[in-house]
Design a protein around this motif. Structure first.
Motif, mmCIF file in Angstrom:
data_model
loop_
_atom_site.group_PDB
_atom_site.id
_atom_site.type_symbol
_atom_site.label_atom_id
_atom_site.label_comp_id
_atom_site.label_asym_id
_atom_site.label_seq_id
_atom_site.Cartn_x
_atom_site.Cartn_y
_atom_site.Cartn_z
ATOM 1 N N ALA A 35 -14.867 66.947 44.903
ATOM 2 C CA ALA A 35 -15.366 65.987 43.914
ATOM 3 C C ALA A 35 -16.735 65.458 44.327
ATOM 4 C CB ALA A 35 -14.374 64.842 43.749
ATOM 5 N N GLU A 36 -16.886 65.117 45.612
ATOM 6 C CA GLU A 36 -18.162 64.597 46.101
ATOM 7 C C GLU A 36 -19.258 65.645 46.019
ATOM 8 O OE1 GLU A 36 -17.252 63.271 50.010
ATOM 9 O OE2 GLU A 36 -16.299 61.398 49.359
ATOM 10 N N LEU A 37 -18.912 66.899 46.302
ATOM 11 C CA LEU A 37 -19.900 67.979 46.277
ATOM 12 C C LEU A 37 -20.388 68.266 44.862
ATOM 13 C CD1 LEU A 37 -21.436 70.217 47.793
ATOM 14 C CD2 LEU A 37 -19.438 71.689 47.457
ATOM 15 N N THR A 38 -19.494 68.226 43.893
ATOM 16 C CA THR A 38 -19.842 68.594 42.520
ATOM 17 C C THR A 38 -20.255 67.408 41.650
ATOM 18 O OG1 THR A 38 -17.499 68.442 41.854
ATOM 19 C CG2 THR A 38 -18.312 70.600 42.577
ATOM 20 N N GLN A 91 -12.316 78.627 26.239
ATOM 21 C CA GLN A 91 -12.254 79.874 25.472
ATOM 22 C C GLN A 91 -13.422 80.788 25.828
ATOM 23 O OE1 GLN A 91 -11.442 79.188 21.389
ATOM 24 N NE2 GLN A 91 -10.765 81.275 21.046
ATOM 25 N N ILE A 92 -14.591 80.221 26.038
ATOM 26 C CA ILE A 92 -15.759 81.026 26.425
ATOM 27 C C ILE A 92 -15.535 81.664 27.785
ATOM 28 C CG2 ILE A 92 -18.193 80.899 27.103
ATOM 29 C CD1 ILE A 92 -18.540 78.693 24.998
ATOM 30 N N LEU A 93 -15.076 80.877 28.758
ATOM 31 C CA LEU A 93 -14.919 81.377 30.117
ATOM 32 C C LEU A 93 -13.822 82.424 30.230
ATOM 33 C CD1 LEU A 93 -15.330 78.136 32.277
ATOM 34 C CD2 LEU A 93 -17.056 79.771 31.555
ATOM 35 N N LEU A 146 -24.832 81.197 35.105
ATOM 36 C CA LEU A 146 -25.326 80.488 36.284
ATOM 37 C C LEU A 146 -26.851 80.524 36.355
ATOM 38 C CD1 LEU A 146 -22.722 81.698 38.935
ATOM 39 C CD2 LEU A 146 -22.826 79.472 37.806
ATOM 40 N N THR A 147 -27.442 81.679 36.004
ATOM 41 C CA THR A 147 -28.900 81.796 36.003
ATOM 42 C C THR A 147 -29.513 80.856 34.971
ATOM 43 O OG1 THR A 147 -28.787 84.111 36.701
ATOM 44 C CG2 THR A 147 -30.840 83.385 35.683
ATOM 45 N N ARG A 148 -28.894 80.797 33.806
ATOM 46 C CA ARG A 148 -29.401 79.929 32.742
ATOM 47 C C ARG A 148 -29.240 78.464 33.106
ATOM 48 N NH1 ARG A 148 -27.689 82.539 26.903
ATOM 49 N NH2 ARG A 148 -29.218 84.231 26.937
ATOM 50 N N GLN A 149 -28.144 78.135 33.785
ATOM 51 C CA GLN A 149 -27.955 76.739 34.179
ATOM 52 C C GLN A 149 -29.060 76.303 35.131
ATOM 53 O OE1 GLN A 149 -24.939 75.681 36.979
ATOM 54 N NE2 GLN A 149 -24.401 73.819 35.869
ATOM 55 N N LEU A 181 -16.020 76.512 43.075
ATOM 56 C CA LEU A 181 -17.352 75.944 42.938
ATOM 57 C C LEU A 181 -18.152 76.671 41.855
ATOM 58 C CD1 LEU A 181 -19.212 73.785 44.108
ATOM 59 C CD2 LEU A 181 -20.015 75.469 45.776
ATOM 60 N N GLU A 182 -18.037 77.998 41.807
ATOM 61 C CA GLU A 182 -18.719 78.771 40.760
ATOM 62 C C GLU A 182 -18.182 78.405 39.384
ATOM 63 O OE1 GLU A 182 -18.657 82.952 41.316
ATOM 64 O OE2 GLU A 182 -20.002 82.919 43.041
ATOM 65 N N ARG A 183 -16.874 78.274 39.305
ATOM 66 C CA ARG A 183 -16.241 77.914 38.029
ATOM 67 C C ARG A 183 -16.731 76.539 37.560
ATOM 68 N NH1 ARG A 183 -12.712 80.267 34.008
ATOM 69 N NH2 ARG A 183 -11.430 78.603 33.146
ATOM 70 N N MET A 184 -16.825 75.592 38.500
ATOM 71 C CA MET A 184 -17.299 74.263 38.139
ATOM 72 C C MET A 184 -18.741 74.311 37.648
ATOM 73 S SD MET A 184 -16.925 71.107 37.634
ATOM 74 C CE MET A 184 -15.354 70.655 38.353
ATOM 75 N N GLN A 185 -19.576 75.132 38.293
ATOM 76 C CA GLN A 185 -20.957 75.259 37.857
ATOM 77 C C GLN A 185 -21.028 75.775 36.425
ATOM 78 O OE1 GLN A 185 -22.454 73.315 40.560
ATOM 79 N NE2 GLN A 185 -24.029 74.466 39.518
ATOM 80 N N GLU A 186 -20.161 76.719 36.095
ATOM 81 C CA GLU A 186 -20.130 77.250 34.726
ATOM 82 C C GLU A 186 -19.700 76.168 33.733
ATOM 83 O OE1 GLU A 186 -18.355 81.484 34.710
ATOM 84 O OE2 GLU A 186 -17.712 80.600 36.604
#
Length: 238
Positions: free
Chosen positions: A9-12, A68-70, A81-84, A47-52
């Motif tokens: 939680a603190e990291l994200t 639904q998108i994921l 991730l690149t777009r974010q 962590l990758e999922r949270m970034q998405e």
């Protein structure tokens, strides 16, 4: 890398309460749950999922649409991730230019027009999502909720006004009438904004008095209304 939920939680920058909710609705499950104590753990894939998720939240999509998108078989994670990253860099530059503009105005140097790249990118990516997933029920529901926001806000205002009337009449937060009103608030939030679990409701009750913006918004119905609502929710959820 293995992190407990508090570390994650603190990291994200996402609250533990939100992570519990994401787990509950299946949007972001822990990588591991200790069978003995129920502790949740997260890893690099989490962590990758949270970034998405954060990327599509930045584009103002509902959690249901994001799920639904994921889960779509043709979803491109690396592209998201690149777009974010590109979107966040544009947001950072826009904020820096806005700060520079304020500094210039304070010095009497005139107004400096901010860079609109962030808004342009945000609109572009949102439009691409609309074209690709706009036919899904989740997306249509998300758009409908956005369209009806003003009406939903009015309904929420009416609920808080009823809380104020209960407070003025001397109703105790432990009374049955107060519990019925809390259920009405919870239903209003769920029907118009997002699924309001008891856990989320308890967090809202604390925020209504801790956050001055919410407190002032609710207290426009009568001084002390926010505190009364908070106590009613606390009594309901205990």
């Amino acid at each position: 890398m293995k992190m407990q939920i508090k570390e994650f939680a603190e990291l994200t920058g996402v609250s533990v309460r939100t992570l519990h909710y994401y787990d509950e609705i299946g949007l972001l499950k822990p990588s591991e749950v200790d069978a003995q104590n129920g502790y949740r753990f997260y890893d690099e894939r989490s962590l990758e999922r949270m970034q998405e998720i954060l990327f599509y939240r930045e584009l103002d999509f509902s959690l249901k649409t994001i799920a639904q998108i994921l889960s779509s078989p043709d979803y491109d994670k690396q592209q998201a991730l690149t777009r974010q990253r590109k979107l966040l860099l544009a947001k950072k530059e826009r904020l820096e230019r806005l700060i520079d503009a304020l500094d210039s105005m304070e010095k009497g140097e005139g107004f400096m027009k901010p860079n609109n790249e962030y808004e342009d990118l945000k609109n572009k990516y949102a439009e691409e999502v609309r074209q690709r997933w706009g036919s899904t029920d989740a997306y249509k529901e998300s758009q409908q909720r956005n369209t009806d926001f003003s009406q939903a806000a009015s309904l929420l205002d009416a609920v808080f006004e009823e809380f104020a009337e209960l407070d003025r009449s001397g109703t105790s937060p432990d009374d049955e009438a107060a519990k019925i009103q809390v259920e009405k608030l919870q239903r209003c939030i769920t029907d118009n904004f997002y699924t309001c679990t008891n856990e989320i409701l308890a967090g809202l009750g604390q925020m209504y008095v801790a956050d001055v913006r919410f407190k002032n918004y609710i207290d426009k119905h009568g001084e002390g209304t926010a505190e009364f609502v908070s106590q009613c929710i606390k009594s309901y959820c205990k």
